[in-house]
Design a protein around this motif. Structure first.
Motif, short mmCIF file in Angstrom:
data_model
loop_
_atom_site.label_atom_id
_atom_site.label_comp_id
_atom_site.label_asym_id
_atom_site.label_seq_id
_atom_site.Cartn_x
_atom_site.Cartn_y
_atom_site.Cartn_z
N UNK A 33 69.18 -20.32 -22.71
CA UNK A 33 68.29 -19.61 -23.68
C UNK A 33 66.61 -19.97 -23.78
N UNK A 34 66.42 -21.24 -23.86
CA UNK A 34 65.18 -21.80 -24.00
C UNK A 34 64.47 -21.12 -22.57
N UNK A 35 65.10 -21.04 -21.40
CA UNK A 35 64.13 -20.61 -20.33
C UNK A 35 63.72 -19.25 -20.65
N UNK A 36 64.72 -18.20 -21.15
CA UNK A 36 64.39 -17.08 -21.36
C UNK A 36 63.00 -16.90 -22.45
N UNK A 37 63.10 -17.74 -23.59
CA UNK A 37 62.23 -17.90 -24.56
C UNK A 37 61.15 -17.99 -24.10
N UNK A 38 60.82 -18.95 -23.05
CA UNK A 38 59.44 -19.37 -22.35
C UNK A 38 59.19 -18.32 -21.36
N UNK A 39 59.96 -17.85 -20.84
CA UNK A 39 59.66 -16.62 -19.78
C UNK A 39 60.40 -15.29 -20.15
N UNK A 40 59.85 -14.42 -21.15
CA UNK A 40 60.54 -13.57 -21.74
C UNK A 40 60.83 -12.47 -20.85
N UNK A 41 60.14 -12.31 -19.47
CA UNK A 41 60.20 -11.38 -18.57
C UNK A 41 61.59 -11.30 -17.82
N UNK A 42 62.35 -12.49 -18.12
CA UNK A 42 63.73 -12.58 -17.42
C UNK A 42 64.54 -11.41 -18.15
N UNK A 43 64.23 -10.94 -19.46
CA UNK A 43 65.01 -9.98 -20.11
C UNK A 43 64.71 -8.59 -19.62
N UNK A 44 63.80 -8.53 -18.88
CA UNK A 44 63.54 -7.28 -18.32
C UNK A 44 64.76 -6.47 -17.47
N UNK A 45 65.32 -7.37 -16.75
CA UNK A 45 66.38 -6.79 -15.81
C UNK A 45 67.83 -6.38 -16.94
N UNK A 46 67.63 -6.93 -17.82
CA UNK A 46 68.95 -6.57 -18.81
C UNK A 46 68.37 -5.51 -20.15
N UNK A 47 67.14 -5.15 -20.01
CA UNK A 47 66.74 -4.22 -21.18
C UNK A 47 66.20 -2.86 -20.49
#
Length: 269
Positions: A33-47
């Protein structure tokens, strides 16, 4: 003299308690979860990606396939839910391979923790990404006019079933992540495998319209059965056999690939 004093202090200090398997797994899940917090671009594939799939297939193909976009939305939304979440599982292998190639896995192996904790924790963290992807799909569908016959309860059960299957499928891609040499290789191999299985399913079209041999393959495809079970749960007419097949397949994938991934994780250098 200073070294001797330091040795005496360390020798007499109480040994820290070894973390439990659950505690260690949750810690590594939080790391994800912290990795996503620091690199929010990772959520693009799920949004962003699921939104594009819903809009594109509903409004480009809905009228041609089902006669109206509203009818096609009712059919395709549970299928897009399945597809979007399952596509996200590929990144479990990519993330593990990234840790491996950067030497992070060697550090994890040296820690006094339950050995599979980094693997289990990472997949638990990924399950939250699956939840985000599924929630985005459902909210968008409701905004476009989708109304599940079984209400909120049916949607929650369908989403839970998809996440359970995705968790099991993630073990396949973590195995790939430990066998292949680079994150790009894992991504290419993962999508090469999951794309045909997804498109040769009932996610987009009713298999009754397909030729005989192709229909037989689509009907036996576990992704088709998962999509049918999700539709049934959301509409309130699910068949228990579909749920049994989905859970059985998930258990089989976990039983086969979880031990294999754990073995490779311990031995791969």
């Amino acid at each position: 003299m200073t070294e001797a004093r330091l040795h005496n202090v360390l020798a007499t200090a109480p040994r820290p308690r070894r973390p439990s398997a659950l505690s260690a797994s949750l810690t590594f899940g939080w790391r994800g979860m912290l990795k996503v917090k620091h690199v929010p671009e990772q959520l693009m594939d799920v949004t962003l990606t699921p939104v594009l799939f819903v809009l594109m297939f509903t409004y480009l193909f809905g009228g041609a396939i089902a006669g109206s976009t509203a009818e096609y939305l009712d059919y395709i939304l549970p299928g897009i839910l399945v597809m979007s979440v399952l596509f996200t599982t590929v990144y479990s292998g990519v993330s593990l391979n990234t840790d491996l190639t950067k030497g992070v896995v060697d550090r994890f192996r040296s820690l006094p923790i339950w050995r599979p904790a980094p693997l289990v924790g990472a997949l638990l963290g990924d399950s939250l990404r699956y939840l985000v992807a599924g929630t985005v799909i459902v909210v968008l569908g409701v905004a476009l006019g989708y109304r599940p016959g079984a209400g909120v309860g049916g949607v929650v059960l369908a989403l839970a079933l998809v996440i359970v299957f995705a968790f099991a499928l993630s073990w396949v891609f973590t195995t790939l992540g430990l066998l292949l040499r680079s994150p790009n290789a894992v991504m290419n191999a993962g999508f090469t495998g999951i794309f045909p299985l997804t498109f040769l399913s009932n996610v987009f079209v009713d298999p009754e319209t397909l030729p005989g041999p192709l229909k037989a393959f689509v009907d036996a495809n576990p992704i088709s059965i998962l999509a049918s079970a999700s539709r049934g749960l959301m509409e309130g007419n699910v068949e228990s056999a579909d749920i049994a097949v989905v859970l059985g397949t998930a258990a089989l994938l976990t039983a086969l690939f979880a031990p294999l991934t754990t073995h490779l994780y311990r031995t791969r250098t």
